[in-house]
Scaffold this motif. Structure first.
Motif, PDB file in Angstrom:
ATOM      1  N   SER A 138       0.955  -1.126  -0.181  1.00 18.14           N
ATOM      2  CA  SER A 138       0.051   0.099  -0.183  1.00 18.14           C
ATOM      3  C   SER A 138       0.889   1.112  -0.032  1.00 18.14           C
ATOM      4  N   TYR A 139       0.110   2.278  -0.583  1.00 21.12           N
ATOM      5  CA  TYR A 139       0.831   3.447  -0.647  1.00 21.12           C
ATOM      6  C   TYR A 139       0.109   4.906  -0.243  1.00 21.12           C
ATOM      7  N   PHE A 140       0.604   5.553   0.529  1.00 16.39           N
ATOM      8  CA  PHE A 140      -0.282   6.784   0.982  1.00 16.39           C
ATOM      9  C   PHE A 140       0.726   7.891   1.080  1.00 16.39           C
ATOM     10  N   THR A 141      -0.038   8.937   1.639  1.00 18.98           N
ATOM     11  CA  THR A 141       0.712  10.441   1.894  1.00 18.98           C
ATOM     12  C   THR A 141       0.147  10.593   3.470  1.00 18.98           C
ATOM     13  N   LEU A 142       1.190  10.802   4.359  1.00 17.44           N
ATOM     14  CA  LEU A 142       0.939  11.057   5.758  1.00 17.44           C
ATOM     15  C   LEU A 142       1.074  12.586   5.753  1.00 17.44           C
ATOM     16  N   LYS A 143       0.177  13.312   6.187  1.00 21.10           N
ATOM     17  CA  LYS A 143       0.047  14.809   6.145  1.00 21.10           C
ATOM     18  C   LYS A 143      -0.323  15.295   7.366  1.00 21.10           C
ATOM     19  N   ASP A 144      -0.025  16.719   7.756  1.00 20.50           N
ATOM     20  CA  ASP A 144      -0.630  17.357   8.742  1.00 20.50           C
ATOM     21  C   ASP A 144      -0.872  18.958   8.128  1.00 20.50           C
ATOM     22  N   GLU A 145      -1.159  20.040   8.875  1.00 17.41           N
ATOM     23  CA  GLU A 145      -1.063  21.381   8.360  1.00 17.41           C
ATOM     24  C   GLU A 145       0.226  21.804   7.950  1.00 17.41           C
ATOM     25  N   ARG A 146       1.254  21.423   8.205  1.00 17.74           N
ATOM     26  CA  ARG A 146       2.477  21.833   7.843  1.00 17.74           C
ATOM     27  C   ARG A 146       3.144  21.230   6.808  1.00 17.74           C
ATOM     28  N   GLY A 147       2.992  19.945   6.592  1.00 20.06           N
ATOM     29  CA  GLY A 147       3.729  19.242   5.569  1.00 20.06           C
ATOM     30  C   GLY A 147       2.977  17.786   5.039  1.00 20.06           C
ATOM     31  N   GLN A 148       3.853  16.992   4.309  1.00 21.66           N
ATOM     32  CA  GLN A 148       3.337  15.933   3.787  1.00 21.66           C
ATOM     33  C   GLN A 148       4.614  14.773   3.469  1.00 21.66           C
ATOM     34  N   LEU A 149       4.240  13.793   3.513  1.00 20.90           N
ATOM     35  CA  LEU A 149       5.283  12.681   3.711  1.00 20.90           C
ATOM     36  C   LEU A 149       4.634  11.669   2.839  1.00 20.90           C
ATOM     37  N   ARG A 150       5.552  10.912   1.909  1.00 26.70           N
ATOM     38  CA  ARG A 150       5.179   9.863   1.024  1.00 26.70           C
ATOM     39  C   ARG A 150       5.452   8.633   1.902  1.00 26.70           C
ATOM     40  N   CYS A 151       4.661   7.669   1.917  1.00 28.63           N
ATOM     41  CA  CYS A 151       4.640   6.393   2.903  1.00 28.63           C
ATOM     42  C   CYS A 151       4.431   5.099   1.956  1.00 28.63           C
ATOM     43  N   ALA A 152       5.372   4.253   2.451  1.00 32.92           N
ATOM     44  CA  ALA A 152       5.144   2.859   1.828  1.00 32.92           C
ATOM     45  C   ALA A 152       4.926   1.786   2.637  1.00 32.92           C
ATOM     46  N   LEU A 153       3.880   1.006   2.567  1.00 31.30           N
ATOM     47  CA  LEU A 153       3.273   0.138   3.728  1.00 31.30           C
ATOM     48  C   LEU A 153       3.547  -1.287   2.829  1.00 31.30           C
ATOM     49  N   PHE A 154       4.397  -2.213   3.198  1.00 21.45           N
ATOM     50  CA  PHE A 154       4.469  -3.394   2.742  1.00 21.45           C
ATOM     51  C   PHE A 154       3.430  -4.426   3.062  1.00 21.45           C
ATOM     52  N   LYS A 155       3.127  -5.421   2.418  1.00 22.31           N
ATOM     53  CA  LYS A 155       2.006  -6.490   2.636  1.00 22.31           C
ATOM     54  C   LYS A 155       2.081  -6.921   4.165  1.00 22.31           C
ATOM     55  N   ARG A 156       3.441  -7.361   4.528  1.00 24.53           N
ATOM     56  CA  ARG A 156       3.445  -8.037   5.726  1.00 24.53           C
ATOM     57  C   ARG A 156       3.208  -7.202   6.823  1.00 24.53           C
ATOM     58  N   ALA A 157       3.719  -6.024   6.723  1.00 21.74           N
ATOM     59  CA  ALA A 157       3.533  -4.942   7.727  1.00 21.74           C
ATOM     60  C   ALA A 157       2.022  -4.348   7.666  1.00 21.74           C
ATOM     61  N   ALA A 158       1.300  -4.538   6.651  1.00 23.60           N
ATOM     62  CA  ALA A 158       0.089  -4.045   6.659  1.00 23.60           C
ATOM     63  C   ALA A 158      -0.899  -5.121   7.486  1.00 23.60           C
ATOM     64  N   ALA A 159      -0.652  -6.501   7.132  1.00 21.24           N
ATOM     65  CA  ALA A 159      -1.156  -7.702   8.020  1.00 21.24           C
ATOM     66  C   ALA A 159      -1.126  -7.570   9.379  1.00 21.24           C
ATOM     67  N   ALA A 160       0.169  -6.939  10.010  1.00 23.95           N
ATOM     68  CA  ALA A 160       0.619  -6.932  11.318  1.00 23.95           C
ATOM     69  C   ALA A 160      -0.335  -5.764  12.098  1.00 23.95           C
ATOM     70  N   ALA A 161      -0.584  -4.738  11.112  1.00 28.54           N
ATOM     71  CA  ALA A 161      -1.077  -3.516  11.838  1.00 28.54           C
ATOM     72  C   ALA A 161      -2.529  -3.700  11.911  1.00 28.54           C
ATOM     73  N   ALA A 162      -3.274  -4.494  11.037  1.00 31.60           N
ATOM     74  CA  ALA A 162      -4.701  -4.797  11.059  1.00 31.60           C
ATOM     75  C   ALA A 162      -5.574  -3.619  11.252  1.00 31.60           C
ATOM     76  N   LEU A 163      -5.073  -2.340  10.534  1.00 33.96           N
ATOM     77  CA  LEU A 163      -5.977  -1.231  10.744  1.00 33.96           C
ATOM     78  C   LEU A 163      -7.003  -0.863   9.344  1.00 33.96           C
ATOM     79  N   ASP A 164      -7.956  -0.092   9.609  1.00 35.77           N
ATOM     80  CA  ASP A 164      -8.949   0.180   8.663  1.00 35.77           C
ATOM     81  C   ASP A 164      -8.114   1.339   7.917  1.00 35.77           C
ATOM     82  N   TRP A 165      -7.511   1.193   7.031  1.00 34.32           N
ATOM     83  CA  TRP A 165      -6.542   2.184   6.155  1.00 34.32           C
ATOM     84  C   TRP A 165      -7.670   2.836   5.305  1.00 34.32           C
ATOM     85  N   ARG A 166      -7.966   4.264   5.451  1.00 34.62           N
ATOM     86  CA  ARG A 166      -8.857   4.999   4.374  1.00 34.62           C
ATOM     87  C   ARG A 166      -8.481   6.546   5.028  1.00 34.62           C
ATOM     88  N   ASP A 167      -8.660   7.321   3.869  1.00 35.00           N
ATOM     89  CA  ASP A 167      -8.361   8.523   4.082  1.00 35.00           C
ATOM     90  C   ASP A 167      -8.972   9.332   5.182  1.00 35.00           C
TER      91      ASP A 167
END
Length: 390
Positions: A54-83
């Motif tokens: 998975s790929y997404f941008t992590l942001k706040d009011e002052r900036g943003q950062l591109r993020c890469a979430l690989f399959k194994r880490a995504a399964a371990a996190a078990a979060l509801d990934w949505r904007d």
């Protein structure tokens, strides 16, 4: 061109890098100074690739950062990934050389500000599971055709409107009873337990619902925390009727989901699971009526055939009995005919009797001059004894 040449001459002592080498050096510097790094922000532009990464941008009011979430880490996190979700990430800062982009390789993730709650959730889950409250063997099947449905939720909740709308469409003939309770905030676990106790008491009195829906809409882990209360979990397990838990959205899980007899992804789905559609019920009734008619017709045919067999057997037995009786009668008639004295007279014998009609059997029984009557085959003769002797 001369000005540019002069600028290069003044900076002639600066090292000359190839692009890839510069990016690699920057990557090493970043990793040495920052990694591992923890960062918090809002998920934006979340995309899950076919590979499972998975790929997404992590942001706040002052900036943003591109993020890469690989399959194994995504399964371990078990979060509801949505904007829009606020998350806390841990990982490694790196530079993606192909595009020259700064990115975070995510190694762990959890909802922002709720790490402590999630850890408490996991501890409670392990404790209650060890006590056996989540054992599938203790769960009960739902009634195929419920007669009364109960709902535990807030009277003001949108979940109640969804449930009532669904039940009105699918089973408008069934009564629905609301057991009101708070579903969030202080006092909510106690209110939910009291609502379950009221439903149980009514069931045991003989007038309660035969399936109970425990529902509320979606929310954060903190919003749904009342449904993780150990007392509520035990109360659900001890309910005398099956309980369907439809709390939150499909990706939301509470401890009430694990102890309930059935978990529904949403309140609407909970209503659908306990209430078969009216059209399905009508089709079922039609099939039952057809089977009943076929069964009755089959029974009638079996009885008809049985009566026919009985009739044939009775007629056969009656005919045989009549034949036996006729043979017996013929035999008796033959015997009677053989004993008939008229038959003897036909063979030349005579039957003697005195004047009073008594038969004369011996010579010693008559006297000379006594009047006798001889009966022959074709008539009778009157005579007088003139002599008697042996």
């Amino acid at each position: 061109m001369a000005a540019a040449d002069g600028l290069f001459q003044r900076g002639g002592e600066a090292p000359l890098w190839a692009v890839g080498e510069l990016l690699a050096a920057l990557s090493e510097a970043l990793q040495a100074q920052f990694n591992p790094v923890r960062v918090v922000g809002e998920v934006s532009g979340y995309v899950r690739a076919a590979s499972g990464h998975s790929y997404f941008t992590l942001k706040d009011e002052r900036g943003q950062l591109r993020c890469a979430l690989f399959k194994r880490a995504a399964a371990a996190a078990a979060l509801d990934w949505r904007d829009g979700v606020q998350v806390e990430l841990q990982g490694r800062i790196d530079i993606y050389g192909a595009r020259g982009e700064l990115q975070l390789i995510v190694e762990a993730a959890r909802l922002a500000g709720q790490g402590g709650l999630f850890e408490q959730f996991m501890r409670l889950k392990a404790q209650l599971q060890a006590e056996g409250w989540f054992d599938p063997a203790r769960k009960r099947p739902l009634p195929a055709w419920p007669t009364r449905i109960g709902v535990v939720t807030s009277p003001d909740a949108a979940a109640l409107r969804d449930v009532i709308t669904t039940l009105s469409r699918r089973v408008p003939h069934l009564p629905v009873r609301l057991y009101p309770a708070r579903v969030q905030g202080e006092g909510a676990p106690q209110a939910l337990c009291q609502a379950l106790q009221a439903a149980a008491a009514q069931f045991q009195a003989g007038g309660g619902c035969d399936v109970l829906l425990l529902v509320r809409g979606g929310g954060s882990l903190e919003d749904l925390w009342a449904f993780n209360d150990p007392a509520l979990v035990r109360q659900i397990a001890q309910a005398p009727m099956p309980v369907i838990c439809g709390v939150g959205h499909e990706t939301d899980f509470t401890l009430a989901d694990f102890v309930a007899d059935l978990r529904a992804p949403t309140p609407t789905a909970a209503a659908e699971l306990c209430a078969p559609e009216r059209s399905a019920q009508l089709r079922h009734l039609e099939r039952c009526a057809q089977r009943l008619q076929q069964g009755v017709a089959g029974q009638l045919e079996q009885q008809r055939q049985r009566l026919q067999r009985w009739q044939h057997s009775w007629q056969t037995a009656a005919a045989r009995d009549l034949e036996r009786r006729q043979l017996r009668l013929d035999h008796q008639a033959a015997r009677l005919q053989a004993l008939d004295p008229h038959g003897v007279l036909q063979r030349g014998y005579a039957l003697l009797s005195d004047a009073s009609g008594r038969p004369v059997l011996r010579c010693s029984g008559v006297q000379v001059g006594q009047a006798l009557r001889a009966r022959l085959a074709d008539g009778q003769l009157d005579m007088t004894v003139s002599a008697a002797g042996n």
